[in-house]
Scaffold this motif. Structure first.
Motif, PDB file in Angstrom:
ATOM      1  N   ILE A 191      -2.758  33.088 -15.967  1.00 52.57           N
ATOM      2  CA  ILE A 191      -1.212  32.200 -15.834  1.00 52.57           C
ATOM      3  C   ILE A 191      -0.486  31.608 -16.365  1.00 52.57           C
ATOM      4  O   ILE A 191       0.229  31.318 -17.286  1.00 52.57           O
ATOM      5  CB  ILE A 191      -1.585  31.451 -14.525  1.00 52.57           C
ATOM      6  CG1 ILE A 191      -2.160  32.142 -13.287  1.00 52.57           C
ATOM      7  CG2 ILE A 191      -0.063  31.216 -13.424  1.00 52.57           C
ATOM      8  CD1 ILE A 191      -2.516  30.914 -12.330  1.00 52.57           C
ATOM      9  N   HIS A 193       3.252  30.428 -18.567  1.00 60.85           N
ATOM     10  CA  HIS A 193       4.689  29.816 -18.138  1.00 60.85           C
ATOM     11  C   HIS A 193       5.244  30.226 -19.276  1.00 60.85           C
ATOM     12  O   HIS A 193       5.710  30.070 -20.929  1.00 60.85           O
ATOM     13  CB  HIS A 193       3.885  28.533 -19.192  1.00 60.85           C
ATOM     14  CG  HIS A 193       2.978  27.693 -17.852  1.00 60.85           C
ATOM     15  ND1 HIS A 193       3.970  27.704 -17.407  1.00 60.85           N
ATOM     16  CD2 HIS A 193       1.717  27.755 -18.268  1.00 60.85           C
ATOM     17  CE1 HIS A 193       2.639  26.688 -16.642  1.00 60.85           C
ATOM     18  NE2 HIS A 193       1.253  26.855 -17.675  1.00 60.85           N
ATOM     19  N   ILE A 217      -0.027  37.207 -14.434  1.00 60.28           N
ATOM     20  CA  ILE A 217       1.346  36.137 -13.577  1.00 60.28           C
ATOM     21  C   ILE A 217       1.907  35.317 -14.743  1.00 60.28           C
ATOM     22  O   ILE A 217       1.163  35.279 -15.509  1.00 60.28           O
ATOM     23  CB  ILE A 217       0.475  35.891 -12.688  1.00 60.28           C
ATOM     24  CG1 ILE A 217      -0.359  36.337 -11.724  1.00 60.28           C
ATOM     25  CG2 ILE A 217       1.288  34.567 -11.479  1.00 60.28           C
ATOM     26  CD1 ILE A 217      -1.312  35.140 -10.395  1.00 60.28           C
ATOM     27  N   GLU A 218       3.066  35.619 -14.406  1.00 57.65           N
ATOM     28  CA  GLU A 218       3.801  34.522 -15.282  1.00 57.65           C
ATOM     29  C   GLU A 218       5.004  33.409 -14.780  1.00 57.65           C
ATOM     30  O   GLU A 218       5.812  34.389 -13.296  1.00 57.65           O
ATOM     31  CB  GLU A 218       4.586  35.334 -16.039  1.00 57.65           C
ATOM     32  CG  GLU A 218       5.588  34.592 -17.453  1.00 57.65           C
ATOM     33  CD  GLU A 218       6.431  35.285 -17.849  1.00 57.65           C
ATOM     34  OE1 GLU A 218       5.795  35.532 -19.092  1.00 57.65           O
ATOM     35  OE2 GLU A 218       7.852  35.587 -17.801  1.00 57.65           O
ATOM     36  N   VAL A 219       4.552  32.921 -14.695  1.00 58.85           N
ATOM     37  CA  VAL A 219       5.481  31.891 -13.679  1.00 58.85           C
ATOM     38  C   VAL A 219       6.891  30.128 -14.697  1.00 58.85           C
ATOM     39  O   VAL A 219       6.304  30.393 -16.065  1.00 58.85           O
ATOM     40  CB  VAL A 219       4.593  30.352 -12.748  1.00 58.85           C
ATOM     41  CG1 VAL A 219       3.851  31.132 -11.671  1.00 58.85           C
ATOM     42  CG2 VAL A 219       4.254  29.767 -13.861  1.00 58.85           C
ATOM     43  N   SER A 220       7.700  29.593 -13.984  1.00 60.57           N
ATOM     44  CA  SER A 220       8.222  28.679 -14.163  1.00 60.57           C
ATOM     45  C   SER A 220       7.742  27.431 -14.467  1.00 60.57           C
ATOM     46  O   SER A 220       8.545  26.689 -15.181  1.00 60.57           O
ATOM     47  CB  SER A 220       9.517  29.036 -14.201  1.00 60.57           C
ATOM     48  OG  SER A 220      10.720  30.549 -13.717  1.00 60.57           O
ATOM     49  N   THR A 224       3.893  25.211  -9.876  1.00 64.97           N
ATOM     50  CA  THR A 224       4.261  26.915  -9.097  1.00 64.97           C
ATOM     51  C   THR A 224       1.706  27.151  -9.735  1.00 64.97           C
ATOM     52  O   THR A 224       1.175  28.084  -8.838  1.00 64.97           O
ATOM     53  CB  THR A 224       4.675  27.943  -9.773  1.00 64.97           C
ATOM     54  OG1 THR A 224       5.902  27.041  -9.570  1.00 64.97           O
ATOM     55  CG2 THR A 224       4.289  29.386  -9.281  1.00 64.97           C
ATOM     56  N   ALA A 225       2.066  27.088 -10.837  1.00 65.85           N
ATOM     57  CA  ALA A 225       0.779  27.465 -11.810  1.00 65.85           C
ATOM     58  C   ALA A 225      -0.262  26.758 -11.075  1.00 65.85           C
ATOM     59  O   ALA A 225      -1.195  27.198 -10.967  1.00 65.85           O
ATOM     60  CB  ALA A 225       0.392  27.675 -13.471  1.00 65.85           C
TER      61      ALA A 225
END
Length: 307
Positions: A191, A193, A217-220, A224-225
């Motif tokens: 995942i 960032h 998947i990419e998160v801010s 969330t990760a």
């Protein structure tokens, strides 16, 4: 009227005799009698009637006693306020922090801190790092936590560094490993960032060793990760604060990395005023909680950009 006169009057009322009042005040009986007489001359009416050896409040004296009692109660309140100030339980503290710390870790620090300062008023606000720096520069906060505050004008900064860790679903084969190496990431759903310095360093290491990952998947946010790891959709490399706060979940495990991957941020203070005493105590609690959770921090010296 003098405080000594009011004190004598109040003591006479509570002791009911001049002799007992004199003993309690450590004065002679004539001295106490003189204080009462001077008070009655000052206010213009008698306070007591004499019944044998006892002094009994008359109606005017009873009304006046209620007002005097309020004065002494207010003075007692001042003593309590002074004690609160002396023990750092009184005042206010304004904190601005980036989401990563303000979401979970700083509330835990604040909860511990307020046990020692229960009357302190605290503002804990969440902003992007750039906004935190601006608030520190405007001298409107007492502490800031930001990714990029070092060297900003009008700000005293303190650099903090620790090591990232790996979050793994408890059901993953990687959970059986005691430590995660860069080669263990190959062919895993990692995942990502976005715009994250540690992520850029991971990417560089993967290229160096010619390793590929599944970029699904990419998160801010690190939180969330962590939530996605708990759902078993992939692994994540994140800061130790998020990892420790979420490690209570039975759905994930935290493992150290075999390679160094620093997680860095700055603690900020406004430079145009002294560092607040409550800010110093809050940072002490920040460091103590990290130590109790096994988070090893490297703390830099204070850097004043105004010098």
């Amino acid at each position: 009227m003098k405080f000594s006169q009011l004190s004598a009057f109040k003591t006479i009322v509570e002791c009911q005799t001049m002799t007992s009042a004199a003993n309690q005040l450590n004065l002679s009986q004539p001295a106490v009698s003189r204080l009462l007489s001077n008070l009655e001359q000052r206010i213009g009416f008698k306070l007591f009637t004499r019944q044998g050896n006892r002094l009994v409040l008359n109606n005017e004296g009873q009304a006046f006693y209620f007002e005097v009692a309020k004065v002494f109660e207010a003075i007692s309140g001042l003593d309590q306020a002074a004690n609160s100030i002396r023990t750092n339980q009184f005042g206010s503290l304004n904190i601005a922090a980036m989401p990563l710390l303000s979401n979970t870790y700083l509330p835990r620090v604040l909860g511990n801190f307020l046990q020692c300062a229960p009357k302190l008023k605290v503002g804990l606000k969440t902003y992007r790092s750039e906004e935190v720096v601006r608030y520190a520069q405007s001298q409107t906060i007492d502490i800031g936590f930001s990714f990029n505050g070092s060297g900003a004008t009008g700000v005293i900064s303190q650099h903090v560094e620790c090591e990232c860790v790996c979050l793994i679903p408890a059901s993953s084969p990687l959970a059986k490993l005691a430590i995660i190496d860069i080669h263990d990431l190959a062919d895993q759903v990692l995942i990502r960032h976005e715009k994250d310095v540690p992520q850029c360093r991971i990417d560089a290491m993967l290229r160096r060793y010619d390793l590929t990952i599944i970029e699904q998947i990419e998160v801010s946010l690190a939180s969330t990760a962590s939530s996605l790891v708990q759902q078993g959709v992939g692994i994540a490399i994140t800061d130790p604060f998020t990892a420790v706060m979420d490690s209570v979940s039975p759905l994930l495990v935290t493992r150290p990395l075999a390679f160094s991957l620093p997680f860095e941020f700055d603690i900020l203070y406004p430079a145009l005023k002294p560092i607040h005493r409550h800010a110093e105590r809050f940072i002490e609690h920040f460091l103590l909680l990290a130590d109790s959770m096994g988070i090893q921090l490297k703390i830099g010296s204070l850097q004043d950009s105004t010098n």
